[in-house]
Design a protein around this motif. Structure first.
Motif, PDB file in Angstrom:
ATOM      1  N   GLY A 195      35.612  38.495  25.828  1.00 51.96           N
ATOM      2  CA  GLY A 195      34.719  38.287  26.967  1.00 51.96           C
ATOM      3  C   GLY A 195      34.985  37.013  27.757  1.00 51.96           C
ATOM      4  N   PRO A 196      35.103  35.838  27.109  1.00 47.13           N
ATOM      5  CA  PRO A 196      35.376  34.610  27.891  1.00 47.13           C
ATOM      6  C   PRO A 196      36.680  34.670  28.673  1.00 47.13           C
ATOM      7  CG  PRO A 196      34.576  34.062  25.693  1.00 47.13           C
ATOM      8  CD  PRO A 196      34.811  35.544  25.694  1.00 47.13           C
ATOM      9  N   ALA A 197      37.723  35.251  28.079  1.00 47.57           N
ATOM     10  CA  ALA A 197      38.998  35.362  28.792  1.00 47.57           C
ATOM     11  C   ALA A 197      38.894  36.326  29.964  1.00 47.57           C
ATOM     12  CB  ALA A 197      40.090  35.817  27.829  1.00 47.57           C
ATOM     13  N   VAL A 198      38.095  37.389  29.803  1.00 45.52           N
ATOM     14  CA  VAL A 198      37.888  38.324  30.916  1.00 45.52           C
ATOM     15  C   VAL A 198      37.167  37.623  32.060  1.00 45.52           C
ATOM     16  CG1 VAL A 198      36.787  40.480  31.621  1.00 45.52           C
ATOM     17  CG2 VAL A 198      37.861  40.316  29.377  1.00 45.52           C
ATOM     18  N   GLY A 199      36.150  36.804  31.723  1.00 45.55           N
ATOM     19  CA  GLY A 199      35.453  36.055  32.770  1.00 45.55           C
ATOM     20  C   GLY A 199      36.387  35.154  33.541  1.00 45.55           C
ATOM     21  N   ASP A 200      37.272  34.462  32.819  1.00 43.29           N
ATOM     22  CA  ASP A 200      38.271  33.634  33.504  1.00 43.29           C
ATOM     23  C   ASP A 200      39.241  34.482  34.313  1.00 43.29           C
ATOM     24  OD1 ASP A 200      37.329  31.154  32.629  1.00 43.29           O
ATOM     25  OD2 ASP A 200      38.420  31.304  30.738  1.00 43.29           O
ATOM     26  N   GLY A 201      39.481  35.706  33.871  1.00 40.78           N
ATOM     27  CA  GLY A 201      40.423  36.574  34.574  1.00 40.78           C
ATOM     28  C   GLY A 201      39.983  36.957  35.968  1.00 40.78           C
ATOM     29  N   PHE A 202      38.673  36.903  36.242  1.00 39.05           N
ATOM     30  CA  PHE A 202      38.210  37.208  37.598  1.00 39.05           C
ATOM     31  C   PHE A 202      38.733  36.185  38.612  1.00 39.05           C
ATOM     32  CE2 PHE A 202      35.336  39.934  35.296  1.00 39.05           C
ATOM     33  CZ  PHE A 202      35.147  40.997  36.157  1.00 39.05           C
ATOM     34  N   ALA A 203      39.004  34.971  38.166  1.00 38.53           N
ATOM     35  CA  ALA A 203      39.624  33.983  39.059  1.00 38.53           C
ATOM     36  C   ALA A 203      41.028  34.418  39.432  1.00 38.53           C
ATOM     37  CB  ALA A 203      39.648  32.616  38.383  1.00 38.53           C
ATOM     38  N   LEU A 204      41.766  34.987  38.478  1.00 43.48           N
ATOM     39  CA  LEU A 204      43.113  35.490  38.765  1.00 43.48           C
ATOM     40  C   LEU A 204      43.061  36.632  39.777  1.00 43.48           C
ATOM     41  CD1 LEU A 204      45.880  36.156  36.149  1.00 43.48           C
ATOM     42  CD2 LEU A 204      45.358  37.906  37.817  1.00 43.48           C
ATOM     43  N   LEU A 205      42.067  37.504  39.645  1.00 47.95           N
ATOM     44  CA  LEU A 205      41.959  38.644  40.558  1.00 47.95           C
ATOM     45  C   LEU A 205      41.666  38.211  41.989  1.00 47.95           C
ATOM     46  CD1 LEU A 205      39.861  41.118  38.360  1.00 47.95           C
ATOM     47  CD2 LEU A 205      42.327  41.155  38.753  1.00 47.95           C
ATOM     48  N   MET A 206      40.892  37.150  42.146  1.00 48.67           N
ATOM     49  CA  MET A 206      40.439  36.749  43.476  1.00 48.67           C
ATOM     50  C   MET A 206      41.330  35.725  44.148  1.00 48.67           C
ATOM     51  SD  MET A 206      37.684  38.488  44.159  1.00 48.67           S
ATOM     52  CE  MET A 206      36.827  37.564  45.431  1.00 48.67           C
ATOM     53  N   ALA A 207      42.025  34.914  43.363  1.00 48.72           N
ATOM     54  CA  ALA A 207      42.790  33.800  43.933  1.00 48.72           C
ATOM     55  C   ALA A 207      44.109  34.294  44.525  1.00 48.72           C
ATOM     56  CB  ALA A 207      43.052  32.743  42.864  1.00 48.72           C
ATOM     57  N   SER A 215      47.928  34.430  44.690  1.00 43.67           N
ATOM     58  CA  SER A 215      48.959  34.266  43.671  1.00 43.67           C
ATOM     59  C   SER A 215      50.109  33.453  44.238  1.00 43.67           C
ATOM     60  CB  SER A 215      49.475  35.626  43.199  1.00 43.67           C
ATOM     61  OG  SER A 215      50.512  35.468  42.256  1.00 43.67           O
ATOM     62  N   PRO A 216      50.557  32.397  43.531  1.00 38.88           N
ATOM     63  CA  PRO A 216      51.640  31.573  44.066  1.00 38.88           C
ATOM     64  C   PRO A 216      53.017  32.181  43.857  1.00 38.88           C
ATOM     65  CG  PRO A 216      50.912  30.695  41.959  1.00 38.88           C
ATOM     66  CD  PRO A 216      50.017  31.868  42.259  1.00 38.88           C
ATOM     67  N   LYS A 272      52.220  36.406  49.057  1.00 39.79           N
ATOM     68  CA  LYS A 272      52.874  36.801  50.300  1.00 39.79           C
ATOM     69  C   LYS A 272      54.337  36.392  50.327  1.00 39.79           C
ATOM     70  CE  LYS A 272      48.718  36.599  53.214  1.00 39.79           C
ATOM     71  NZ  LYS A 272      48.080  35.953  54.396  1.00 39.79           N
ATOM     72  N   SER A 273      54.648  35.232  49.760  1.00 38.90           N
ATOM     73  CA  SER A 273      56.029  34.761  49.786  1.00 38.90           C
ATOM     74  C   SER A 273      56.967  35.690  49.026  1.00 38.90           C
ATOM     75  CB  SER A 273      56.106  33.347  49.198  1.00 38.90           C
ATOM     76  OG  SER A 273      55.661  33.332  47.855  1.00 38.90           O
ATOM     77  N   CYS A 274      56.426  36.429  48.055  1.00 40.24           N
ATOM     78  CA  CYS A 274      57.243  37.365  47.281  1.00 40.24           C
ATOM     79  C   CYS A 274      57.131  38.794  47.813  1.00 40.24           C
ATOM     80  CB  CYS A 274      56.842  37.312  45.803  1.00 40.24           C
ATOM     81  SG  CYS A 274      57.288  35.771  44.989  1.00 40.24           S
ATOM     82  N   HIS A 275      56.637  38.935  49.015  1.00 41.92           N
ATOM     83  CA  HIS A 275      56.606  40.228  49.722  1.00 41.92           C
ATOM     84  C   HIS A 275      55.703  41.249  49.041  1.00 41.92           C
ATOM     85  CE1 HIS A 275      60.109  38.531  51.773  1.00 41.92           C
ATOM     86  NE2 HIS A 275      60.637  38.315  50.591  1.00 41.92           N
ATOM     87  N   ALA A 276      54.668  40.797  48.364  1.00 43.59           N
ATOM     88  CA  ALA A 276      53.743  41.732  47.730  1.00 43.59           C
ATOM     89  C   ALA A 276      52.980  42.512  48.794  1.00 43.59           C
ATOM     90  CB  ALA A 276      52.770  40.980  46.824  1.00 43.59           C
ATOM     91  N   GLU A 277      52.631  43.754  48.457  1.00 44.87           N
ATOM     92  CA  GLU A 277      51.803  44.561  49.357  1.00 44.87           C
ATOM     93  C   GLU A 277      50.361  44.084  49.215  1.00 44.87           C
ATOM     94  OE1 GLU A 277      50.580  49.221  50.248  1.00 44.87           O
ATOM     95  OE2 GLU A 277      52.213  48.745  48.860  1.00 44.87           O
ATOM     96  N   ALA A 321      47.519  43.830  40.858  1.00 44.57           N
ATOM     97  CA  ALA A 321      48.577  44.508  41.617  1.00 44.57           C
ATOM     98  C   ALA A 321      48.024  45.706  42.380  1.00 44.57           C
ATOM     99  CB  ALA A 321      49.691  44.943  40.672  1.00 44.57           C
ATOM    100  N   LEU A 322      47.133  46.454  41.753  1.00 41.09           N
ATOM    101  CA  LEU A 322      46.559  47.633  42.407  1.00 41.09           C
ATOM    102  C   LEU A 322      45.443  47.265  43.373  1.00 41.09           C
ATOM    103  CD1 LEU A 322      46.470  50.123  39.398  1.00 41.09           C
ATOM    104  CD2 LEU A 322      48.246  49.831  41.137  1.00 41.09           C
ATOM    105  N   LEU A 323      44.686  46.211  43.049  1.00 40.89           N
ATOM    106  CA  LEU A 323      43.617  45.755  43.951  1.00 40.89           C
ATOM    107  C   LEU A 323      44.184  45.329  45.295  1.00 40.89           C
ATOM    108  CD1 LEU A 323      40.699  44.759  44.564  1.00 40.89           C
ATOM    109  CD2 LEU A 323      41.322  42.610  43.437  1.00 40.89           C
ATOM    110  N   LEU A 324      45.306  44.648  45.287  1.00 46.56           N
ATOM    111  CA  LEU A 324      45.896  44.154  46.535  1.00 46.56           C
ATOM    112  C   LEU A 324      46.293  45.296  47.470  1.00 46.56           C
ATOM    113  CD1 LEU A 324      48.158  41.232  45.228  1.00 46.56           C
ATOM    114  CD2 LEU A 324      45.943  41.069  46.360  1.00 46.56           C
ATOM    115  N   ARG A 325      46.648  46.442  46.895  1.00 42.34           N
ATOM    116  CA  ARG A 325      47.109  47.554  47.737  1.00 42.34           C
ATOM    117  C   ARG A 325      46.064  48.663  47.868  1.00 42.34           C
ATOM    118  NH1 ARG A 325      52.146  50.463  44.889  1.00 42.34           N
ATOM    119  NH2 ARG A 325      51.573  52.100  46.368  1.00 42.34           N
ATOM    120  N   TYR A 326      44.833  48.421  47.409  1.00 38.07           N
ATOM    121  CA  TYR A 326      43.734  49.394  47.517  1.00 38.07           C
ATOM    122  C   TYR A 326      44.054  50.703  46.791  1.00 38.07           C
ATOM    123  CZ  TYR A 326      41.396  46.606  51.167  1.00 38.07           C
ATOM    124  OH  TYR A 326      40.751  45.633  51.867  1.00 38.07           O
TER     125      TYR A 326
END
Length: 698
Positions: free
Chosen positions: A502-514, A516-517, A522-527, A476-481
Motif C-alpha cells: 500500500g505505501p509504495a502504491v501511494g507513492d506510485g501515484f506521483a510517478l503516474l502524474m509527474a 517523466s525525465p 517528450k524528449s524520448c518521443h513518447a505518445e 505508458a497506457l495512461l499517456l496514450r488514453y
C-alpha cells in the motif's frame, strides 16, 4: 599606435582601441562582436593562457569558473583551425612521451611556478585593483585575470595595446553592470588572439594527466565539454573524454564512481551541443554509444575477477550516468540513421552479437536475458543501457525482433532479484508499449502482461517487482488514453488497501502524474496526450475518496498519500474548482504521521492559500493550528514548508487573519532559534509578514 581618437578620463584612445571599447558595451553574443584584427601580437601567448587556465581550474568560485568555460565555448566556433592544429601537434607529442605536462612553458600555480603572475599576486604588487565584490562579479574577475597574466609577461613592452589593457579603471567602469560586458571583453580579446584558443585547449588536456587532483580533473572535464562547440573540436574532445574513461579499464589511474559520472556528464553536454548538426550528432553517436556499451559489457564479463573496471562501471550510479549519455545520443537521430544503429544494439542483447563493439574479443558470451549465476546476473544490469537506446528513438523507427524483446523484458522485470535490473526492464517494456501501434499484436501483448502481473502480485518473492511493472505499464497506457488504463487504475486502488504494498502504491501515484525525465517523456518521443492528468483525476479521485472513507485505519494513510500526489501535480485551475470538496481531506492529511504525506500536502496547499482565499478562509482556525504544529516537525523540509504556508496565510483578507496575529507571532519565536539556517530564514520572513498585519499602508 596612432594617437588620433577619443579621450576618456584624460587618456586618448586610437580608432582601434575605440572599436574594442565599443565591443564591451554590446551583448555577449559573438555575432554582435565586431572583429578588430591585430589588436595584440604576442609570441609568448601560452603564458597568458596559463593564467586563464589556472583561473578556470583553480578558482574557488564555481560560478566564475563556469562562466569562463562558457566564454571558451563561445569562442571555439570562430577559431576551430587553431584549436585543431594545436591539439593534434601537442597532444600527439604528449601521448607518445607520456609526460605529465604537454606544454613546456605551462606552469601550474599550485606548484609555485611563476612566470605569469596570478591575480592575487598582482593585487598585492599594486598592478591591478581588486574586484568590486569578491565572488559576485564574474566580469571584473575575468578582467583581472587577463590583466594579471599580461603583467607577468617578460616582454610586455612589445605588446601592442598593452597600455589599453592596463587601464583597469576604465575597464571597470564598463564592467560594473555584470558578466555580459565582462564576457564580451574576454571574448573580444580572444578573437584578436586566435592562438589563445589553441593553447587554452591543450592546457585543459594536460590537466587530465594522472597527477592532477579529482577537483582539477572535474574542472577540466567540464571545460572540455564547454569548448566542444565546433565539429572539428568536438571530434578532438570526444576521444579525450572517452580515453579518460577507458583508463579505468586499464587500471592506469585511481578512479571512483564520481570520475565516471563526471565524464558522462561532460559527454551528455557535448551531445546536447552538437545535436542540431546531423553529421556531428551521428559522429558522436557512433563514437560514444559503442564505446560505453563495450566498457560495460566487458565489465560484466569480468565481474568474477574483481577488477576496478567491474567495481566502478557496474554500480547503479555509473550505469545511470551512462544511461543519460546514451539516451541523449539517440533521441535526436533521424529515423534512417536510427534504423541503422538499433539493429546492432538489439542483436547485442538478444543474440550476443558483439561485432559493433570496439575491441570485441571478450572472454565469454554476453547473454543478459539468459538464466544463470554470475556473471550473467551482472550482465542483466546492462538492460538499463538497452532501455536508454531503444526507448529514446522516434516512434516510427522499427525495432528488430520486437516481440521477442518484449517477452524477454516482461519476464526479466518480474523475476529479477535485483531491483535496479527489474526497474530498468519494466521501464523499457513500458516505453516500447507506449509507442507500439494499436492493433491485435498490442492487445495480445497486454493480455500476456496482465497474466504475468497477476501472477507476480500474488507471489511473495517478487511482489515489489510486479508492482513496479504495473506502475510503469499504467503510465505508458495512461499517456496514450488506452482503454486498459481504467482496469489498471482499479487494480492500483485495490492495492492501496494492502498492508505491505500500500505505501509504495501511494507513492506510485506521483510517478503516474509527474513528467517523466526519460523513457516516457517528450524528449524520448513518447505518445502523450495533453489532458492525461485531468482525465486521471476525474476517473480516479472519486474512487480514492470513497476508498479512504471505507478503508481500515491502518491503511488510510495510503489513500491520503495517493491523493496528495495527484493533487500536487494537477493544474491549478482544475484544483481550485475542486477545492471545497477536497480541502477537508487535505487537512486530515496534515495530521498523518507519514512525512511524505505531510510534505506533499503542504506543497499542494501553499499555492491554494493565495489562489482560493474565500474557500481557505472557512478553515482558517484549523490551518493555523496544523501549520504551527508542523513547525516542530523533526523533518527540516516539513518545517520549512509549514513556515512558507504560514507566510502565505498572512496574505488572506486582514479581518480573517488578524485575530490570530498574537498567537502566530509568539509561536514563530521558537523557529527563529532553529538549528538549521534555512528554517530560521523562513521563520524570519513569515514572522515579519505577520508583524505587519493591520499596519497602515499594508
Amino acid at each position: 599606435m596612432g594617437t588620433t581618437g577619443i579621450t576618456r578620463g584624460g587618456l586618448q584612445y586610437s580608432k582601434k582601441e575605440k572599436a574594442v571599447l565599443s565591443c564591451m558595451g554590446k551583448e555577449r553574443n559573438m555575432n554582435s562582436v565586431s572583429p578588430v584584427s591585430g589588436l595584440l601580437d604576442l609570441p609568448d601567448m601560452d603564458k597568458l593562457v596559463d593564467s586563464l587556465a589556472q583561473f578556470i581550474l583553480y578558482e574557488e568560485d564555481s560560478q566564475t569558473s563556469l562562466a569562463a568555460m562558457e566564454a571558451a565555448g563561445t569562442l571555439t566556433p570562430f577559431y576551430p583551425e587553431a584549436f585543431s592544429r594545436c591539439l593534434v601537434r601537442k597532444l600527439s607529442k604528449g601521448l607518445q612521451s607520456g609526460i605529465a605536462c604537454l606544454l613546456g612553458g605551462f606552469s601550474r600555480g599550485r606548484r609555485g611556478s611563476s612566470s605569469a603572475l596570478p591575480y592575487q599576486a598582482c593585487v598585492k604588487k599594486g598592478l591591478v585593483s581588486p574586484p568590486l565584490s569578491t565572488g559576485a562579479n564574474c566580469a571584473v574577475a575575468f578582467t583581472c585575470i587577463s590583466l594579471a597574466s599580461l603583467c607577468g609577461l617578460k616582454h610586455m613592452k612589445y605588446i601592442k595595446g598593452a597600455d589599453w589593457f592596463l587601464d583597469y579603471g576604465y575597464c571597470c567602469s564598463h564592467l560594473c553592470s555584470g558578466w555580459d560586458y565582462g564576457g564580451t571583453l574576454l571574448v573580444c580579446s580572444f578573437k584578436q588572439m586566435p592562438c589563445l584558443a589553441a593553447v587554452f585547449f591543450v592546457l585543459l588536456v594536460s590537466e587530465l594527466q594522472e597527477d592532477s587532483t579529482p577537483f582539477q580533473q572535474d574542472r577540466c572535464l567540464q571545460a572540455l565539454a564547454a569548448v566542444s562547440t565546433h565539429p572539428s573540436i568536438m571530434k578532438e574532445t570526444v576521444p579525450i573524454l572517452l580515453q579518460h574513461l577507458q583508463k579505468v579499464q586499464k587500471g592506469s589511474m585511481e578512479a571512483g564512481v564520481h570520475s565516471v559520472v563526471s565524464v558522462c556528464q561532460s559527454l551528455k553536454q557535448v551531445a546536447l551541443q552538437c545535436h542540431q548538426n546531423v553529421q556531428n550528432y551521428w559522429y558522436f553517436h557512433q563514437a560514444v554509444v559503442p564505446c560505453l556499451m563495450g566498457l560495460a559489457v566487458q565489465a560484466s564479463m569480468q565481474e568474477n575477477t574483481h577488477t576496478m573496471l567491474s567495481k566502478v562501471l557496474l554500480t547503479e550510479e555509473a550505469l545511470s550516468a551512462m544511461v543519460l549519455v546514451i539516451s541523449t545520443a539517440c533521441m535526436y537521430l533521424s529515423p534512417e540513421l536510427a534504423a541503422q544503429s538499433v539493429s546492432k544494439v538489439v542483436a547485442l542483447f538478444l543474440d550476443g552479437e558483439l561485432s559493433f563493439i570496439p575491441g570485441n574479443s571478450f572472454p565469454s558470451t554476453f547473454q543478459p536475458f539468459q538464466d544463470g549465476q554470475c556473471p550473467v546476473q551482472t550482465q542483466k544490469k546492462l538492460v538499463a543501457l538497452l532501455m536508454a537506446f531503444v526507448c529514446s528513438l522516434p516512434r516510427n523507427v522499427p525495432i528488430p525482433q520486437q516481440d521477442r524483446l518484449l517477452r524477454d523484458l516482461l519476464a526479466l522485470s518480474c523475476s529479477s532479484d535485483c531491483l535496479f535490473t527489474a526497474t530498468a526492464a519494466a521501464k523499457c517494456f513500458a516505453g516500447l508499449v507506449n509507442k507500439h501501434p494499436a492493433g491485435p499484436q498490442l492487445d495480445e501483448l497486454l493480455r500476456t502482461a496482465m497474466d504475468k502481473l497477476e501472477q507476480g502480485l500474488n507471489e511473495a518473492p517478487h511482489r515489489s517487482q510486479a508492482l513496479t511493472l504495473l506502475l510503469w505499464v499504467s503510465k505508458a497506457l495512461l499517456l496514450r488514453y488506452h482503454p486498459l488504463t481504467t482496469h489498471l487504475t482499479d487494480k492500483l486502488l485495490v492495492l492501496l488497501g494492502d498492508t505491505v504494498l500500500g505505501p509504495a502504491v501511494g507513492d506510485g501515484f506521483a510517478l503516474l502524474m509527474a513528467d517523466s525525465p526519460d523513457v516516457l517523456g517528450k524528449s524520448c518521443h513518447a505518445e502523450m496526450r495533453l489532458m492525461f492528468r485531468q482525465r486521471f483525476f476525474t476517473e480516479c479521485v472519486p474512487q480514492l475518496v470513497q476508498g479512504f472513507h471505507t478503508a481500515a485505519p491502518g491503511v488510510k494513510a495510503n489513500y491520503l498519500k495517493g491523493l496528495s500526489h495527484i493533487l500536487n501535480h494537477l493544474p491549478k485551475p482544475v484544483l481550485v474548482t475542486e477545492l471545497p470538496t477536497l480541502l477537508p481531506l487535505l487537512l486530515e492529511a496534515l495530521s498523518c504521521a507519514d512525512h511524505v504525506v505531510q510534505l506533499s500536502t503542504l506543497h499542494c496547499l501553499q499555492p491554494l492559500l493565495l489562489d482560493a482565499p474565500l474557500v481557505v478562509s472557512l478553515h482558517i482556525d484549523t490551518l493555523v493550528s496544523k501549520f504551527l504544529n508542523l513547525t516542530d516537525s523533526p523533518a527540516m523540509a516539513i518545517r520549512i514548508a509549514a513556515l512558507q504556508c504560514l507566510h502565505a496565510l498572512a496574505s488572506l483578507p486582514t479581518p480573517v487573519v488578524i485575530p490570530y496575529k498574537p498567537r502566530v507571532i509568539r509561536a514563530l519565536a521558537k523557529p527563529l532559534d532553529d538549528k538549521k539556517r534555512l528554517v530560521r530564514k523562513e521563520a524570519v520572513t513569515a514572522r515579519g509578514e505577520w508583524f505587519l498585519l493591520g499596519t497602515p499602508g499594508r
